[in-house]
Design a protein around this motif. Structure first.
Motif, PDB file in Angstrom:
ATOM      1  N   GLU A 160       0.819  -1.213   0.122  1.00  0.00           N
ATOM      2  CA  GLU A 160       0.084   0.011  -0.081  1.00  0.00           C
ATOM      3  C   GLU A 160       0.784   1.225  -0.181  1.00  0.00           C
ATOM      4  O   GLU A 160       2.002   1.447   0.603  1.00  0.00           O
ATOM      5  N   ALA A 161       0.284   2.165  -0.483  1.00  0.00           N
ATOM      6  CA  ALA A 161       1.195   3.703  -0.501  1.00  0.00           C
ATOM      7  C   ALA A 161       2.619   3.384  -1.383  1.00  0.00           C
ATOM      8  O   ALA A 161       2.597   2.774  -2.364  1.00  0.00           O
ATOM      9  N   ASP A 162       3.329   3.706  -0.351  1.00  0.00           N
ATOM     10  CA  ASP A 162       4.870   3.687  -1.014  1.00  0.00           C
ATOM     11  C   ASP A 162       5.391   2.222  -0.632  1.00  0.00           C
ATOM     12  O   ASP A 162       6.607   2.403  -0.244  1.00  0.00           O
ATOM     13  N   PRO A 226       7.383   8.052  -5.446  1.00  0.00           N
ATOM     14  CA  PRO A 226       5.974   8.260  -4.800  1.00  0.00           C
ATOM     15  C   PRO A 226       5.758   9.891  -4.912  1.00  0.00           C
ATOM     16  O   PRO A 226       6.730  10.789  -5.026  1.00  0.00           O
TER      17      PRO A 226
END
Length: 459
Positions: A160-162, A226
């Motif tokens: 998830e995310a970075d 990101p």
């Protein structure tokens, strides 16, 4: 040939691995011991060709047994929000033929022949199970947000995310090994289209540590990190150690091949399992990749997206314990569209009439092998000039491209004396130009997809 107990088929397809990227094919900067062992205990092909010079059409030729003048998928065409242009329902694939003969069929890795839920979804094209990337664009990324299990989207919370918590090639590899074990008592077809070593240059730290500082001068690449719009959805991440990362990725691939072979032996099915290893096209120049440093195309001219030898001549190894005589090398001229008739013959099934390939089973068994009179490719893309190529008698190579909506003059090369395709002989061999044009006229039919036809003023 009909076998009482049809052999299992494991087909491992590397992604953008060049002809020179294995030590058994000449790589000098790192070693591939497990793949080398596969070759030394089997047969190594020196003039094997991919189906195309990019991902989707190459895979289409493999699945259909048709070259790119006939196969339904002739280019990389994305469909929003995820996936590629689908194979139609009426198209007969290798997996469908094998499943009809009682094979368990599984695909693990990158698909690229139809978006989720479409007619081209692997579950609708003959595979009992699929795990991996449906979309080859998302397969640029090694720590993706999600993968697919059959028709279920599997979210990877560790990424998830970075976050970079789970390396997708390792997760996919575990599923492939489990499939082999689960089906050890029946004939199975394990199609393993790895994403290594394409696009984003990333490998787990334990592999990076093996090569860090050893491949100098090092090179860096600034990519999509990101905050970037395409982060983990096709964008190539940054890599400060390009050379170490590439070698580390090949190390991952080589280790996984070794584990597949070890699994087959541990299950006691090695003598009834034919293992192939090859690549879908030549080496790429994307995401910071440095094929010139590694001499990834060997002596051959060109890269991915070229129809010169460097874009389509690929390593190919076949291993079948107790059946294929170890330590062989063959210069038999073969291509991806030969795989279907070869495997179908082994399974005791009828080869579909529309197939362009010739079974190379005799070459595997050391018997007299029928040969192609010619091979044909076409390359359709919006990124580079479209092109056509013909290989005549395994020696004479003809290539023409499209420029300003017209075909360029034909190029002719003698691969026996000029494997690097440096000396264009078209001016002194007009009869070969004429022969190549006649083959093109006979071999290709228009695609129903307009983008996969040649947009030219004077055909």
């Amino acid at each position: 040939m009909v076998y009482k107990h049809p052999p299992n088929i494991i087909y491992i397809l590397a992604d953008d691995l060049g002809y020179g990227d294995l030590s058994c094919y000449g790589q000098q900067r790192f070693n591939t011991p497990n793949i080398d062992a596969l070759a030394s205990h089997g047969i190594r092909f020196t003039q094997h060709y991919s189906g195309s010079t990019v991902c989707a059409p190459s895979r289409s030729t493999l699945m259909t047994g048709q070259h790119t003048g006939h196969t339904p998928i002739r280019g990389n065409k994305s469909i929003a929000p995820e996936g590629q242009h689908p194979i139609a329902d009426e198209v007969l694939t290798l997996a469908e033929v094998l499943r009809a003969k009682g094979y368990a069929t599984g695909a693990f890795g990158k698909w690229g022949l139809g978006y989720p839920g479409s007619t081209g979804d692997p579950i609708k094209q003959g595979f009992d199970t699929f795990y991996g990337y449906n979309c080859q664009f998302i397969a640029h990324n090694y720590y993706p947000y999600h993968l697919w299990h059959n028709e279920e989207k599997i979210m990877l919370q560790q990424n998830e995310a970075d976050k970079e918590g789970v390396y997708a090639p390792e997760l996919i590899h575990e599923k492939a090994l489990a499939f082999i074990e689960e089906n050890k008592d029946q004939p199975f077809f394990a199609y393993i289209p790895s994403i290594v070593p394409h696009a984003e240059l990333k490998a787990p730290e334990r592999y990076m540590a093996k090569y860090r500082g050893k491949l100098q001068p090092e090179k860096s690449y600034k990519g999509c990190d990101p905050g970037c719009k395409r982060y983990k959805i096709g964008g190539y991440g940054s890599q400060p150690e390009v050379h170490a990362a590439f070698a580390a990725m090949i190390h991952v691939l080589d280790e996984q091949v070794g584990e597949i072979v070890a699994k087959v032996k541990a299950l006691g099915i090695a003598e009834n399992t034919l293992i192939f290893f090859t690549s879908d096209n030549g080496p790429h120049l994307e995401g910071g990749a440095d094929p010139n440093y590694f001499d990834s195309n060997g002596i051959y001219r060109g890269y991915k997206r070229d129809l010169y030898e460097g874009g389509i001549r690929v390593p190919m190894i076949a291993h079948w314990e107790g059946t294929i005589t170890p330590g062989q090398t063959t210069d038999h001229v073969s291509a991806f569209w030969d795989v279907l008739p070869t495997v179908v013959e082994l399974a005791g099934a009828k080869v579909p009439e529309q197939v362009d390939g010739i079974s190379f089973l005799p070459a595997l068994l050391g018997k007299e092998q029928p040969k192609h009179k010619h091979l044909y490719w076409e390359f359709q893309t919006q990124y580079r000039k479209p092109a056509q190529a013909v290989l005549m008698g395994g020696r004479w190579k003809a290539i023409r491209k499209v420029k300003d909506q017209n075909f360029t003059p034909m190029e002719i090369y003698d691969l026996e004396s000029d494997p690097g395709e440096r000396h264009n002989l078209a001016a002194i061999r007009p009869e070969l130009v004429k022969k190549a044009l006649a083959i093109i006229e006979r071999e290709r039919i228009d695609s129903p997809v307009p983008e996969w036809n040649f947009d030219i003023g004077n055909n």
